[in-house]
Scaffold this active site. Structure first.
Site, PDB file in Angstrom:
ATOM      1  N   ASN A 214     -10.062  -0.656  -0.343  1.00 17.16           N
ATOM      2  CA  ASN A 214      -8.602  -0.585  -0.276  1.00 17.16           C
ATOM      3  C   ASN A 214      -8.022  -1.121  -1.585  1.00 17.16           C
ATOM      4  OD1 ASN A 214      -5.897  -0.988   0.253  1.00 17.16           O
ATOM      5  ND2 ASN A 214      -6.220  -1.983   2.245  1.00 17.16           N
TER       6      ASN A 214
ATOM      7  N   HIS B  13      -3.692   6.571   2.908  1.00 16.54           N
ATOM      8  CA  HIS B  13      -4.058   5.257   2.391  1.00 16.54           C
ATOM      9  C   HIS B  13      -5.468   4.932   2.879  1.00 16.54           C
ATOM     10  CE1 HIS B  13      -4.113   1.309   1.004  1.00 16.54           C
ATOM     11  NE2 HIS B  13      -3.991   0.728   2.182  1.00 16.54           N
TER      12      HIS B  13
ATOM     13  N   CYS C 193       0.819  -1.226   0.000  1.00 15.27           N
ATOM     14  CA  CYS C 193       0.000   0.000   0.000  1.00 15.27           C
ATOM     15  C   CYS C 193       0.848   1.270   0.000  1.00 15.27           C
ATOM     16  CB  CYS C 193      -0.921  -0.006   1.212  1.00 15.27           C
ATOM     17  SG  CYS C 193      -1.857  -1.527   1.298  1.00 15.27           S
TER      18      CYS C 193
HETATM   19  N1  COA Z   1     -19.082  -9.368   8.278  1.00 14.84           N
HETATM   20  C1  COA Z   1     -19.580  -9.666   9.482  1.00 14.84           C
HETATM   21  N2  COA Z   1     -18.817 -10.017  10.523  1.00 14.84           N
HETATM   22  C2  COA Z   1     -17.483 -10.063  10.313  1.00 14.84           C
HETATM   23  C3  COA Z   1     -16.894  -9.777   9.084  1.00 14.84           C
HETATM   24  C4  COA Z   1     -17.751  -9.417   8.029  1.00 14.84           C
HETATM   25  N3  COA Z   1     -17.302  -9.102   6.814  1.00 14.84           N
HETATM   26  N4  COA Z   1     -15.560  -9.911   9.195  1.00 14.84           N
HETATM   27  C5  COA Z   1     -15.302 -10.267  10.446  1.00 14.84           C
HETATM   28  N5  COA Z   1     -16.468 -10.376  11.139  1.00 14.84           N
HETATM   29  C6  COA Z   1     -16.667 -10.744  12.523  1.00 14.84           C
HETATM   30  C7  COA Z   1     -15.531 -11.544  13.091  1.00 14.84           C
HETATM   31  O1  COA Z   1     -15.665 -12.907  12.779  1.00 14.84           O
HETATM   32  C8  COA Z   1     -15.674 -11.268  14.559  1.00 14.84           C
HETATM   33  O2  COA Z   1     -16.674 -12.098  15.077  1.00 14.84           O
HETATM   34  P1  COA Z   1     -16.529 -12.761  16.534  1.00 14.84           P
HETATM   35  O3  COA Z   1     -16.427 -11.620  17.482  1.00 14.84           O
HETATM   36  O4  COA Z   1     -17.757 -13.568  16.639  1.00 14.84           O
HETATM   37  O5  COA Z   1     -15.263 -13.555  16.457  1.00 14.84           O
HETATM   38  C9  COA Z   1     -16.175  -9.825  14.619  1.00 14.84           C
HETATM   39  O6  COA Z   1     -16.711  -9.550  13.329  1.00 14.84           O
HETATM   40  C10 COA Z   1     -15.099  -8.827  14.939  1.00 14.84           C
HETATM   41  O7  COA Z   1     -13.976  -9.111  14.131  1.00 14.84           O
HETATM   42  P2  COA Z   1     -12.698  -8.225  14.186  1.00 14.84           P
HETATM   43  O8  COA Z   1     -11.675  -8.796  13.256  1.00 14.84           O
HETATM   44  O9  COA Z   1     -12.302  -7.984  15.611  1.00 14.84           O
HETATM   45  O10 COA Z   1     -13.272  -6.856  13.596  1.00 14.84           O
HETATM   46  P3  COA Z   1     -12.576  -5.488  13.479  1.00 14.84           P
HETATM   47  O11 COA Z   1     -13.396  -4.446  14.123  1.00 14.84           O
HETATM   48  O12 COA Z   1     -11.117  -5.546  13.851  1.00 14.84           O
HETATM   49  O13 COA Z   1     -12.663  -5.221  11.925  1.00 14.84           O
HETATM   50  C11 COA Z   1     -11.215  -5.260  10.011  1.00 14.84           C
HETATM   51  C12 COA Z   1     -11.988  -6.073  11.008  1.00 14.84           C
HETATM   52  C13 COA Z   1     -10.487  -6.183   9.058  1.00 14.84           C
HETATM   53  C14 COA Z   1     -12.217  -4.396   9.260  1.00 14.84           C
HETATM   54  C15 COA Z   1     -10.228  -4.353  10.767  1.00 14.84           C
HETATM   55  O14 COA Z   1      -9.494  -5.115  11.677  1.00 14.84           O
HETATM   56  C16 COA Z   1      -9.271  -3.634   9.864  1.00 14.84           C
HETATM   57  O15 COA Z   1      -9.661  -2.842   9.027  1.00 14.84           O
HETATM   58  N6  COA Z   1      -7.961  -3.872  10.067  1.00 14.84           N
HETATM   59  C17 COA Z   1      -6.950  -3.220   9.311  1.00 14.84           C
HETATM   60  C18 COA Z   1      -6.842  -3.862   8.007  1.00 14.84           C
HETATM   61  C19 COA Z   1      -5.985  -3.109   7.099  1.00 14.84           C
HETATM   62  O16 COA Z   1      -5.852  -1.937   7.222  1.00 14.84           O
HETATM   63  N7  COA Z   1      -5.451  -3.834   6.160  1.00 14.84           N
HETATM   64  C20 COA Z   1      -4.779  -3.327   5.072  1.00 14.84           C
HETATM   65  C21 COA Z   1      -3.456  -2.889   5.392  1.00 14.84           C
HETATM   66  S1  COA Z   1      -2.907  -2.120   3.982  1.00 14.84           S
END
Ligand code: COA
Length: 325
Positions: free
Chosen positions: A282, A252, A113
């Site tokens: 993204n 980003h 990224c």
């Molecule tokens: N729809 C519904 N539920 C979802 C889901 C989706 N698409 N994806 C994950 N969940 C669920 C998980 O299974 C979890 O359930 P549980 O509590 O029963 O285990 C719950 O939602 C919370 O998951 P979590 O991973 O803690 O959510 P989060 O708030 O951290 O959001 C991301 C997940 C990926 C959106 C977030 O972590 C993120 O954006 N991280 C950074 C990623 C990033 O920037 N990547 C690129 C780098 S360049």
């Protein structure tokens, strides 16, 4: 050393749009979850006929037109991508052929990224030293080609697109500073393990779904805000400015919550932050490149404005740049 700036910008987003409602039919998710957790409503996806270089050609053509530079006069082409057309040759060479930019030296960089900002910094140094008169830097990604459409934790996040910039000598302003950094000890947090020399493609790697992006989203989330805030502060300091001097941040576009937390940490109001995450998701190296192009097209950038580009991604790698428009 010559002063280097951006002479022209371009972007290309593939036609097909995948909205959250359609994703609800593909995996166990909801529009409400995706919107509230990420800020993403829809993303663009390539057709079966499009690869990274096809998107790059269209974005580059627009940037060349904007810069009023002919493809045959280009001296350097740098493509930032983690989803190249092929393992080799470089996607930059396919782009060169597509543009008919015969004179250009071409290579790819892999900085996820942060690839566009890394590319800008590399091109800037070649031009500043007098090695080349101009350069084309393109961030182009077909993230859908490494997306696991069965993994709801990642498939809702990514999109396809390309953004391009033509760089050359400027009399005033231009790129005032850059700040790049990497931390390979955190390489496992975001990766696409299959198909390289560690796990060459085989029926086993396919069965284990190793050719898809794997991400520990939560861990990445925790690191992202501090890393981007620090990169911004360092770049601002290197330019001899303060955060109060920034007119527009082009971050980003990984997650709306990360971007808003960054704005809060840097004490920059929302109106100073450019966003295309809602429409594009993204797009890795293409996110900052397309967002900058759109911000300029929409008149969000005026002459003499101070722009902060800021990114982080797989590697981990991060980068920031200060540009006086
Ligand atoms: N729809 C519904 N539920 C979802 C889901 C989706 N698409 N994806 C994950 N969940 C669920 C998980 O299974 C979890 O359930 P549980 O509590 O029963 O285990 C719950 O939602 C919370 O998951 P979590 O991973 O803690 O959510 P989060 O708030 O951290 O959001 C991301 C997940 C990926 C959106 C977030 O972590 C993120 O954006 N991280 C950074 C990623 C990033 O920037 N990547 C690129 C780098 S360049």
């Amino acid at each position: 050393m010559k002063r280097v700036g951006i002479l022209g910008l371009g972007e290309y987003l593939p036609q097909r749009i995948l909205g959250n409602a359609e994703l609800e039919k593909m995996v166990d998710t909801t529009d409400e979850w995706i919107t509230s957790r990420t800020g993403i409503k829809e993303r663009h996806l390539v057709s079966k006929l499009e690869a990274a270089s096809d998107l790059a050609i269209k974005a580059a053509q627009e940037a060349l037109k904007d810069a009023k530079i002919k493809a045959e006069d280009l001296e350097l082409i740098i493509v930032a991508t983690i989803t190249p057309d092929m393992q080799f040759p470089a996607t930059a060479c396919f782009l060169q052929a597509g543009l008919n930019a015969k004179k250009a030296v071409c290579f790819d960089i892999s900085a996820a990224c942060s690839g566009f900002i890394y590319g800008l910094d590399i091109a800037r140094q070649f031009i500043a030293q007098g090695s080349y008169k101009n350069a084309l830097v393109v961030g182009t990604e077909v993230m859908s080609s490494v997306t696991d459409w069965q993994d709801r934790g990642t498939c809702v996040l990514f999109g396809d697109g390309a953004g391009a910039a033509v760089l050359g000598e400027v009399k005033l302003g231009g790129i005032l500073s850059t700040y790049l950094g990497s931390d390979g000890t955190k390489a496992d947090l975001i990766k696409c393990p299959g198909g390289g020399s560690r796990f060459p493609a085989s029926s086993d790697t396919i069965k284990e779904r190793l050719h898809y992006l794997k991400m520990e989203g939560n861990e990445v989330f925790k690191l992202a805000v501090n890393i981007m805030a620090n990169a911004a502060s360092e770049a601002v300091k290197a330019a001899g400015l303060t955060l109060a001097d920034i007119d527009l941040v082009v971050p980003h576009q990984a997650n709306m919550r990360i971007i808003m937390a960054l704005g809060k940490k840097l004490n920059l109001p929302e109106k100073k932050i450019y966003l295309n995450i809602e429409r594009c998701g993204n797009m890795s190296s293409a996110s900052v490149a397309t967002a900058l192009c759109e911000a300029v097209k929409e008149g969000r950038v005026k002459k003499n404005d101070i722009i902060l580009l800021d990114s982080f991604g797989a590697g981990l790698v991060w980068g920031a740049a200060i540009i006086k428009w």
